[in-house]
Design a protein around this motif. Structure first.
Motif, mmCIF file in Angstrom:
data_model
loop_
_atom_site.group_PDB
_atom_site.id
_atom_site.type_symbol
_atom_site.label_atom_id
_atom_site.label_comp_id
_atom_site.label_asym_id
_atom_site.label_seq_id
_atom_site.Cartn_x
_atom_site.Cartn_y
_atom_site.Cartn_z
ATOM 1 N N LEU A 66 0.852 -1.182 0.000
ATOM 2 C CA LEU A 66 0.000 0.000 0.000
ATOM 3 C C LEU A 66 0.894 1.241 0.000
ATOM 4 N N PHE A 67 0.716 2.097 -1.003
ATOM 5 C CA PHE A 67 1.410 3.375 -1.068
ATOM 6 C C PHE A 67 0.368 4.483 -1.170
ATOM 7 N N LEU A 68 0.547 5.540 -0.411
ATOM 8 C CA LEU A 68 -0.192 6.775 -0.602
ATOM 9 C C LEU A 68 0.766 7.766 -1.248
ATOM 10 N N GLN A 69 0.374 8.331 -2.390
ATOM 11 C CA GLN A 69 1.250 9.214 -3.142
ATOM 12 C C GLN A 69 0.600 10.580 -3.359
ATOM 13 N N LYS A 70 1.425 11.612 -3.365
ATOM 14 C CA LYS A 70 1.000 12.936 -3.792
ATOM 15 C C LYS A 70 1.589 13.159 -5.183
ATOM 16 N N ARG A 71 0.730 13.103 -6.209
ATOM 17 C CA ARG A 71 1.186 13.171 -7.597
ATOM 18 C C ARG A 71 0.925 14.543 -8.210
ATOM 19 N N TRP A 72 1.755 14.876 -9.213
ATOM 20 C CA TRP A 72 1.517 16.051 -10.025
ATOM 21 C C TRP A 72 2.106 15.809 -11.420
ATOM 22 N N GLU A 73 1.675 16.637 -12.374
ATOM 23 C CA GLU A 73 2.093 16.493 -13.765
ATOM 24 C C GLU A 73 2.716 17.790 -14.254
#
Length: 234
Positions: A116-123
């Motif tokens: 289980l990973f919680l990620q803060k993503r952006w592009e």
């Protein structure tokens, strides 16, 4: 779909349990032979995950690019809880078989894993996807269980956990390359670039159960994991 031949694979099966159903994940050797045109044998691990698969898959190269890994998610649960049973293959090393190269041995015993990973993503403006790791839970199993283990509960660790007593090397940043669709509809790698500050909120949840570790086409046939009643604990 390779050379005009369509081959399906099933490594995850529904199985009866206590009047309901659980999932059985198996690592298997899958093969297809067609009149001398196609002769493929691959290691296929059983895996269930949050996300989507782009079908039809037309080749065996870069299989992670065929998966959209993770779902939008903004909460911070305390733990992951589920029922499980595991059976490990007696092999001391793993097998690598891609279907188009000679079968080989990969040093190191296989393991079954819950991730289980919680990620803060952006592009960025070029469509590249980046992420910081907000939360981490990785549990590997290297021994068979004699029976079901119910309500197994594993805490999710937040922030930079490299100094945490429960930190293991396989929890590190960018363990393997996962992919997601960018705003242009293109599958691109999720580039994990570091640990998020402990107070930051995630944008995505990655959750996976797998009967082998090490990447595509690597594993020990016979590895089996049963899972049921998966929950997030707050």
């Amino acid at each position: 779909k390779v050379a005009g031949v369509v081959k399906t694979n099933t490594s995850v099966f529904p199985e009866r349990r206590d009047g309901g159903w659980c999932a059985r994940l198996e690592t298997r050797m899958e093969s297809v032979k067609v009149f001398g045109l196609v002769d493929i044998e691959v290691v296929a691990a059983g895996s269930v995950f949050l996300g989507t698969v782009y079908e039809p898959i037309k080749g065996t190269k870069n299989p992670q690019a065929m998966l959209n890994s993770g779902v939008a998610f903004t909460k911070k649960p305390k733990a992951l809880r589920f029922d499980y049973k595991v059976k490990l293959s007696p092999e001391k090393n793993r097998i690598r078989s891609t279907g188009f190269s000679r079968k080989s041995t990969v040093a190191g015993q296989d393991s079954i894993a819950a991730i289980l990973f919680l990620q803060k993503r952006w592009e960025d403006k070029d469509g590249n996807i980046y992420a910081k790791r907000v939360g981490t839970m990785v549990q590997r199993y290297t021994e068979s269980s004699n029976s079901w283990v119910n309500d197994a509960t594993y805490p999710i660790l937040y922030g930079d956990i490299t100094k945490h007593p429960e930190y293991k090397p396989y929890m590190r940043i960018q363990v393997e390359e996962r992919y997601a669709l960018n705003s242009q509809g293109k599958s691109v790698p999720i580039q994990e670039v570091g640990w998020a500050a402990e107070g930051e909120l995630p944008t995505h949840l990655v959750l996976q159960f797998t009967s082998s570790h090490g990447g595509a086409y690597i594993g020990s046939p016979g590895n089996t994991m049963w899972i049921d009643n998966v929950k997030l604990i707050y």
